[in-house]
Write a protein that holds these residues in place. Structure first.
Motif, PDB file in Angstrom:
ATOM      1  N   ILE A   1      21.753  12.046  60.512  1.00  0.00           N
ATOM      2  CA  ILE A   1      21.573  13.352  61.149  1.00  0.00           C
ATOM      3  C   ILE A   1      22.902  14.069  61.038  1.00  0.00           C
ATOM      4  N   GLU A   2      22.920  15.215  60.364  1.00  0.00           N
ATOM      5  CA  GLU A   2      24.195  15.879  60.117  1.00  0.00           C
ATOM      6  C   GLU A   2      24.029  17.401  60.061  1.00  0.00           C
ATOM      7  N   ASN A   3      25.096  18.086  60.447  1.00  0.00           N
ATOM      8  CA  ASN A   3      25.179  19.544  60.353  1.00  0.00           C
ATOM      9  C   ASN A   3      24.074  20.252  61.146  1.00  0.00           C
ATOM     10  N   CYS A   4      23.634  19.647  62.225  1.00  0.00           N
ATOM     11  CA  CYS A   4      22.542  20.214  63.009  1.00  0.00           C
ATOM     12  C   CYS A   4      23.073  20.916  64.258  1.00  0.00           C
ATOM     13  N   ASP A   5      22.249  21.814  64.793  1.00  0.00           N
ATOM     14  CA  ASP A   5      22.564  22.545  66.012  1.00  0.00           C
ATOM     15  C   ASP A   5      21.378  22.352  66.951  1.00  0.00           C
ATOM     16  N   VAL A   6      21.576  21.553  68.007  1.00  0.00           N
ATOM     17  CA  VAL A   6      20.465  21.152  68.868  1.00  0.00           C
ATOM     18  C   VAL A   6      20.840  21.443  70.316  1.00  0.00           C
ATOM     19  N   PHE A   7      20.042  22.270  70.988  1.00  0.00           N
ATOM     20  CA  PHE A   7      20.398  22.692  72.346  1.00  0.00           C
ATOM     21  C   PHE A   7      19.145  23.175  73.071  1.00  0.00           C
ATOM     22  N   ASN A   8      19.310  23.515  74.357  1.00  0.00           N
ATOM     23  CA  ASN A   8      18.179  23.932  75.200  1.00  0.00           C
ATOM     24  C   ASN A   8      17.023  22.935  75.091  1.00  0.00           C
ATOM     25  N   THR A   9      17.328  21.693  75.377  1.00  0.00           N
ATOM     26  CA  THR A   9      16.348  20.617  75.299  1.00  0.00           C
ATOM     27  C   THR A   9      16.104  20.056  76.703  1.00  0.00           C
ATOM     28  N   VAL A  10      15.133  19.146  76.806  1.00  0.00           N
ATOM     29  CA  VAL A  10      14.772  18.516  78.082  1.00  0.00           C
ATOM     30  C   VAL A  10      14.531  19.614  79.134  1.00  0.00           C
TER      31      VAL A  10
ATOM     32  N   GLY B   1      23.659  23.965  61.978  1.00  0.00           N
ATOM     33  CA  GLY B   1      22.371  24.630  61.950  1.00  0.00           C
ATOM     34  C   GLY B   1      21.965  25.163  60.593  1.00  0.00           C
ATOM     35  N   VAL B   2      20.942  26.027  60.601  1.00  0.00           N
ATOM     36  CA  VAL B   2      20.331  26.508  59.364  1.00  0.00           C
ATOM     37  C   VAL B   2      21.305  27.366  58.563  1.00  0.00           C
ATOM     38  N   ILE B   3      21.117  27.351  57.251  1.00  0.00           N
ATOM     39  CA  ILE B   3      21.944  28.156  56.365  1.00  0.00           C
ATOM     40  C   ILE B   3      21.111  29.139  55.553  1.00  0.00           C
TER      41      ILE B   3
ATOM     42  N   ALA C   1      19.306  34.474  60.380  1.00  0.00           N
ATOM     43  CA  ALA C   1      19.275  35.789  61.013  1.00  0.00           C
ATOM     44  C   ALA C   1      18.523  35.786  62.334  1.00  0.00           C
ATOM     45  N   ILE C   2      17.579  34.852  62.504  1.00  0.00           N
ATOM     46  CA  ILE C   2      16.776  34.824  63.737  1.00  0.00           C
ATOM     47  C   ILE C   2      17.111  33.635  64.633  1.00  0.00           C
ATOM     48  N   ALA C   3      17.929  32.715  64.161  1.00  0.00           N
ATOM     49  CA  ALA C   3      18.225  31.502  64.936  1.00  0.00           C
ATOM     50  C   ALA C   3      19.119  31.822  66.124  1.00  0.00           C
ATOM     51  N   LYS C   4      18.822  31.207  67.256  1.00  0.00           N
ATOM     52  CA  LYS C   4      19.676  31.315  68.428  1.00  0.00           C
ATOM     53  C   LYS C   4      20.874  30.376  68.292  1.00  0.00           C
ATOM     54  N   SER C   5      21.846  30.602  69.149  1.00  0.00           N
ATOM     55  CA  SER C   5      23.002  29.707  69.238  1.00  0.00           C
ATOM     56  C   SER C   5      23.151  29.271  70.689  1.00  0.00           C
ATOM     57  N   PRO C   6      23.751  28.119  70.917  1.00  0.00           N
ATOM     58  CA  PRO C   6      23.893  27.652  72.298  1.00  0.00           C
ATOM     59  C   PRO C   6      24.919  28.465  73.070  1.00  0.00           C
ATOM     60  N   VAL C   7      24.783  28.448  74.377  1.00  0.00           N
ATOM     61  CA  VAL C   7      25.801  29.051  75.232  1.00  0.00           C
ATOM     62  C   VAL C   7      27.061  28.190  75.149  1.00  0.00           C
TER      63      VAL C   7
END
Length: 817
Positions: free
Chosen positions: A471-480, A682-684, A690-696
């Motif tokens: 698992i690499e270069n991922c952006d994972v947030f707002n979970t659980v 995250g996505v490239i 253009a539509i992906a969110k980012s974590p706080v």
């Protein structure tokens, strides 16, 4: 025949063949076409199946393209790819949209209805026979079945819980009170949805009717592999006519064939597009290891309208908390070298993409998955390939297990890739799901994915079998967001070697050091990714998770949890406003935690019972940098931790903008920390980015010894008591709000051991009286008239409830200095 004549005949035949619709190796499909057409651009076919038939006629060594003109294609049945669709050598067949995102493959149908309003403002329409309605779409948006409690804007099924764990639920919203049930004339066909009592997931029941005493007759609840009673608050009912009371809700009476709907104020039903769902999958690949489906590619489509499958989710996975339904909008069985790329999955009812059993080199790339009913992407193998499998949470029989390493057979996904995908709002109907779920698979790579706004884990690895995942270069947030006791990344390692009793596991591994790795020939790697979990851990390595390399990760909130397991290495990570949570480590675990930047001291849970005789934790916990008081760094020196670590200001470059690289003069570089990129999460793909969110990005909090609460410890019978709270409760396998009093270490010949207590026991009840904290325990003991009487204790031991009766000791509970 003369040579000239032979050449002339050959030329004529070549001309005829070259003008054949098959010679160009391109087939065209259009909603305006006709299936009697040859499939040329001028004369396209109309259906997916007709195009598939033509594609099969193209020689297997020739590459083919099937191009769909813009429009919506309502599939009469699921498209089935078999070995007959395969290509050989370097050839391939690609089914693609003429314009990305403008070709819709639908498992639904359009209804042309004549709506009539009744006196309550409910619109009613007659529906054709032989049509089951599970989902209703108005102008492309899924509407809600009639339900209680009613939905709240911006939230989902469990409206008092989702997206805000601090909301206090209103008990008046309980949908299962006798008074509410009495209102329902005929609730048959309705559903009950409820959270697990410990918020580990959800369960679902179908209502069969009412009993003679007015209670409900229902069945289900099999959707969780560690089931419980319904949560007393977080539950709802749907598909009951009497609960049809707000705009956006509908109800279908299957007997009268009438559809009832309350439209939103802005909806004009005279012109609205009304769609319902018919299929539970849109495309299925059906091959085998001997006759696989090879080199079939899907590109640029939008997939919509598949049925919900929560009542079909029954199959238990290996000793995990999860069950699974082996289906989805797209299902791969026995495929090789197939891809699905640049596709959108919009509001499908169950799993989105399911890679089932034998599959090799499946690639899912550049896809946008959103508003799915269950998992985003699931890769799940056959339990028959696992040696000595156990399917329920419980003990292992070490006398009977196989000792041959590795899998048994090849019926599992291997060498598959999930890359550059945006996955959000999965689990709309099923909460015990993940954006990416892996079980009984080998060498799965997840790269450059953005995952957020999901009810449980973003990425979940169900057990160690068979490892090798990256698992690499991922952006994972707002979970659980709708559950508890979990992480943005979650794993279990309840493999062949593992049993809930920690001491028994240690004894077995001491006899056979290779035991933890029999089911997991290759380690898992988590690297160069950004994680944030506000209701659990950023990375949660739970029960038995072994052989993990965690490197170059930015953890923004929940920290890193390592429960018992072997050979985990976490190096060069940045853990903002948090640190490492060691839970229940094995003796000689081989764990390493070094060269990390952390903000808080270790937060152990049930560690005294599992550490080595010299008190040392793991193989090496050292050379870390603490952005905090020196006391944090030295707090666990007796456990061999951080002798060479340092503390101070890390000197991040631009933390307010998410750049947590350190400056060239940062003292963190002195402990071996090395900067890693902060702009590659995250996505490239441009359209997804253009539509992906980012974590706080959190505000940095430099804590000191004075800002952390320090509880004065208590002792009973010479044994130190612990009052765990919050995420510490995970070590006992109960909800975060369960409360209780725990024994740290109970020597074998102690008074407490003779009474029946064991190390790590969590007292929760005495004679039916709830024990939430030490003061409850003191009060309960002082209220007893006779200490010689026997009293029944209910405790949590090895994550299971046990009870025993014993007389209380004369020893009082005392507070230590």
């Amino acid at each position: 025949m003369s040579q000239k004549l032979v050449l002339l005949v050959a030329l004529i035949l070549m001309t005829i063949y070259s003008t054949s619709p098959l010679s160009g190796q391109t087939i065209y499909v259009s909603t305006q076409g006709n299936d009697k057409n040859p499939g040329t651009k001028e004369n396209p076919v109309a259906s997916f199946v007709s195009a598939q038939v033509l594609a099969r006629k193209i020689p297997r060594n020739k590459t083919a393209s099937v191009i769909f003109a813009n429009g919506t294609y309502y599939l009469p049945s699921s498209v089935l790819f078999t070995a007959d669709d395969s290509k050989s050598n370097e050839a391939k067949v690609t089914y693609l949209a003429e314009e990305e995102g403008k070709v819709i493959l639908s498992g639904g149908t359009v209804l042309n209805l004549e709506w009539k309003p009744d006196e309550k403002g409910i619109f009613v329409a007659n529906v054709p026979d032989n049509l089951t309605i599970d989902q209703l779409y108005i102008n492309g948006n899924r509407q809600r079945m009639a339900r209680f409690p009613n939905a709240v804007a911006g939230r989902n099924v469990f409206d008092t819980w989702e997206l805000n764990h601090n909301v206090k639920p209103d008990i008046l919203n309980d949908p299962l009170t006798p008074e509410r049930i009495a209102r329902w004339k005929n609730p048959q066909g309705g559903y009950i949805h409820a959270m697990h009592s410990a918020l580990w997931g959800d369960m679902h029941w179908i209502i069969r009717g009412k009993n003679s005493d007015g209670t409900l007759n229902y069945e289900g609840g099999w959707q969780n592999n560690r089931p419980s009673k319904m949560h007393p608050v977080y539950r709802m009912v749907e598909n009951i006519f009497e609960e049809l009371d707000v705009p956006g809700e509908w109800f279908f009476n299957a007997k009268t064939r009438k559809l009832y709907y309350i439209p939103e104020p802005q909806t004009d039903l005279r012109t609205a597009k009304v769609e319902v769902v018919r299929l539970n999958k849109l495309i299925e690949f059906q091959g085998s290891s001997l006759q696989p489906v090879r080199s079939v590619h899907l590109k640029g489509f939008v997939f919509r309208h598949t049925a919900r499958t929560f009542m079909e989710n029954k199959e238990p996975l290996l000793r995990s908390d999860w069950t699974v339904y082996r289906g989805g909008a797209v299902v791969y069985n026995g495929a090789e070298d197939c891809t699905i790329s640049d596709c959108e999955f919009d509001q499908v009812g169950g799993n989105t993409i399911f890679v089932n059993n034998y599959n090799r080199r499946i690639t899912i790339k550049g896809c946008y998955i959103h508003n799915s009913g269950a998992n985003g992407i699931a890769l799940v193998g056959d339990p028959a390939t696992v040696r000595s499998p156990i399917f329920t949470y419980g003990p292992q029989d070490y006398q009977r297990i196989e000792h041959t390493p590795g899998p048994k057979g090849d019926n599992y996904p291997e060498d598959c890739l999930v890359e550059d995908c945006l996955i959000t709002l999965t689990g709309r109907d099923e909460k015990q799901t993940a954006a990416v779920h892996i079980s009984m698979a080998h060498r799965i790579r997840i790269n450059h994915c953005s995952i957020y706004d999901v009810p449980r884990a973003g990425i979940n690895i169900n057990e160690g079998t068979f490892g090798g995942h990256i698992i690499e270069n991922c952006d994972v947030f707002n979970t659980v967001l709708e559950t508890g006791d979990h992480g943005s990344f979650n794993s279990w390692g309840r493999d062949r070697y593992w049993t809930p009793d920690v001491r028994k596991t240690v004894e077995a591994v001491q006899k056979e050091p290779g035991l933890p790795f029999l089911d997991m020939p290759d380690p898992n790697i988590i690297r160069n990714s950004r994680w944030r979990c506000d209701h659990g851990w950023d990375i949660d390595l739970d029960d038995g998770s072994s052989q993990y390399l965690i490197i170059n990760n930015l953890l923004l909130n929940g920290g890193l949890k390592m429960r018992e397991g072997y050979h985990r290495t976490a190096t060069n990570n940045i853990i903002i406003n948090n640190g490492l949570h060691p839970h229940v480590w094995y003796i000689n675990s081989g764990d390493i935690f070094k060269n990390n930047i952390v903000f808080l001291p270790y937060q152990p849970a049930i560690m005294n019972s599992t550490i080595a005789n010299d008190g040392k934790w793991g193989q090496e916990l050292d050379f870390n940098f603490y952005a905090s008081d020196k006391e944090f760094m030295t707090r666990y020196a007796l456990n061999g931790c951080d002798i060479n670590s340092r503390n101070g200001k890390p000197q991040f470059i631009e933390p307010e903008k998410g750049d947590f690289r350190v400056r060239k003069d940062s003292p963190a570089l002195g402990i071996g920390f090395v900067n890693f990129p902060m702009n590659q999460f995250g996505v490239i793909k441009p359209s997804l980015k253009a539509i992906a969110k980012s974590p706080v990005i959190p505000v940095i909090k430099i804590s000191s010894i004075n800002t952390l609460s320090q509880k004065r410890p208590f002792s009973w019978m010479g044994i130190r008591l612990n009052e765990p709270e919050g995420d510490e409760m995970s070590a006992f396998g109960v909800g975060f709000n369960a409360g209780g009093v725990a024994f740290t270490t109970v020597p074998e010949n102690s008074e407490a051991a003779r009474m029946g207590f064991r190390t790590g026991d969590l007292i929760q009840e005495i004679n039916g009286i709830k024990i939430k904290n030490i003061q409850n325990l003191i009060n309960c003991i002082h209220q007893k008239k006779s200490l010689s009487e026997k009293h029944t204790f209910v405790v949590i031991r090895n994550q299971a409830i046990t009870s025993f009766s014993t007389a209380l000791p004369l020893t009082d509970i005392t507070q230590l200095p």
